[in-house]
Motif scaffolding. Structure first.
Motif, PDB file in Angstrom:
ATOM      1  N   SER A  10      25.385 -73.346-112.397  1.00 28.32           N
ATOM      2  CA  SER A  10      24.051 -73.946-112.886  1.00 28.32           C
ATOM      3  C   SER A  10      24.032 -73.834-114.295  1.00 28.32           C
ATOM      4  O   SER A  10      24.370 -72.780-115.109  1.00 28.32           O
ATOM      5  CB  SER A  10      23.021 -72.811-112.235  1.00 28.32           C
ATOM      6  OG  SER A  10      22.945 -72.798-110.836  1.00 28.32           O
ATOM      7  N   GLN A  12      21.548 -75.470-117.867  1.00 29.85           N
ATOM      8  CA  GLN A  12      20.352 -75.974-118.542  1.00 29.85           C
ATOM      9  C   GLN A  12      20.643 -77.538-118.900  1.00 29.85           C
ATOM     10  O   GLN A  12      21.889 -77.691-119.339  1.00 29.85           O
ATOM     11  CB  GLN A  12      19.781 -75.485-119.578  1.00 29.85           C
ATOM     12  CG  GLN A  12      19.203 -73.954-119.021  1.00 29.85           C
ATOM     13  CD  GLN A  12      18.215 -73.378-120.109  1.00 29.85           C
ATOM     14  OE1 GLN A  12      18.405 -73.657-121.340  1.00 29.85           O
ATOM     15  NE2 GLN A  12      17.157 -72.548-119.683  1.00 29.85           N
ATOM     16  N   PRO A  87      19.462 -83.252-115.541  1.00 29.86           N
ATOM     17  CA  PRO A  87      18.939 -82.989-114.141  1.00 29.86           C
ATOM     18  C   PRO A  87      19.570 -83.951-113.084  1.00 29.86           C
ATOM     19  O   PRO A  87      19.869 -83.470-112.027  1.00 29.86           O
ATOM     20  CB  PRO A  87      17.507 -82.941-114.304  1.00 29.86           C
ATOM     21  CG  PRO A  87      17.255 -82.527-115.645  1.00 29.86           C
ATOM     22  CD  PRO A  87      18.219 -83.269-116.448  1.00 29.86           C
ATOM     23  N   THR A  90      22.701 -83.343-111.085  1.00 27.51           N
ATOM     24  CA  THR A  90      22.873 -82.295-110.045  1.00 27.51           C
ATOM     25  C   THR A  90      23.423 -83.025-108.641  1.00 27.51           C
ATOM     26  O   THR A  90      22.704 -83.999-108.091  1.00 27.51           O
ATOM     27  CB  THR A  90      21.274 -81.577-109.939  1.00 27.51           C
ATOM     28  OG1 THR A  90      20.976 -81.156-111.030  1.00 27.51           O
ATOM     29  CG2 THR A  90      21.471 -80.658-108.502  1.00 27.51           C
ATOM     30  N   THR A 120      24.212 -77.669-110.526  1.00 27.67           N
ATOM     31  CA  THR A 120      22.756 -77.713-110.539  1.00 27.67           C
ATOM     32  C   THR A 120      22.525 -77.823-112.136  1.00 27.67           C
ATOM     33  O   THR A 120      22.982 -76.770-112.818  1.00 27.67           O
ATOM     34  CB  THR A 120      22.041 -76.628-109.815  1.00 27.67           C
ATOM     35  OG1 THR A 120      22.874 -76.641-108.466  1.00 27.67           O
ATOM     36  CG2 THR A 120      20.742 -76.573-109.921  1.00 27.67           C
ATOM     37  N   SER A 122      19.449 -77.804-114.845  1.00 25.81           N
ATOM     38  CA  SER A 122      17.791 -77.537-114.741  1.00 25.81           C
ATOM     39  C   SER A 122      17.340 -78.257-116.019  1.00 25.81           C
ATOM     40  O   SER A 122      17.827 -78.079-116.907  1.00 25.81           O
ATOM     41  CB  SER A 122      17.566 -76.084-114.709  1.00 25.81           C
ATOM     42  OG  SER A 122      18.138 -75.223-115.385  1.00 25.81           O
ATOM     43  N   SER A 123      16.077 -78.687-116.117  1.00 29.88           N
ATOM     44  CA  SER A 123      15.441 -79.092-117.031  1.00 29.88           C
ATOM     45  C   SER A 123      14.775 -77.896-117.954  1.00 29.88           C
ATOM     46  O   SER A 123      14.533 -76.808-117.500  1.00 29.88           O
ATOM     47  CB  SER A 123      14.419 -80.045-116.734  1.00 29.88           C
ATOM     48  OG  SER A 123      13.452 -79.558-115.890  1.00 29.88           O
TER      49      SER A 123
END
Length: 123
Positions: A10, A12, A87, A90, A120, A122-123
């Protein structure tokens, strides 16, 4: 040929990850290798491929300029360096081997598949 992908995780948006895919068995040096991905609710799609020699690489338009595929035949490993992640990147990422050696963007050209690694963003 057995393929084992790793390196997912994961991050950003804007971050980087490097995926690895180690192969066991078979004439690794003569296979083209590819990366595909499947996002939730979507079909599996092409990401990148590299020919048996490493001389030819191809990318999906959505990842050009951000992702780099490479291979180390001595280590029997293919890599996918992913930078500037978004994102929409993902997905579960799968590596695959194509005995034809060219590195096509069509999944049906690949005979061997790994289990995938989840990325993954993430925003």
């Amino acid at each position: 040929v057995q393929l084992q992908a790793s390196g997912g995780g994961s991050v950003q948006a804007g971050g980087s990850l490097r995926l690895s895919c180690a192969a066991s068995g078979g004439p690794f040096g003569s296979y083209a290798l590819g990366w595909f991905r499947q996002a939730p609710g979507k079909e599996r799609g092409f990401v990148s491929a590299i020919s048996w020699s490493g001389a030819t690489t191809t990318y999906a338009d959505s990842v050009k300029g951000r992702f780099t595929i490479s291979r180390d035949n001595a280590k029997r490993t293919v890599y996918l360096q992913m930078n500037s992640l978004k994102p929409e990147d993902t997905a579960i990422y799968y590596c695959a081997a194509d005995p034809g050696g060219v590195g096509e963007n069509k999944s049906e050209e690949y005979d061997y598949w790994g289990l995938g690694t989840l990325v993954t963003v993430s925003s």
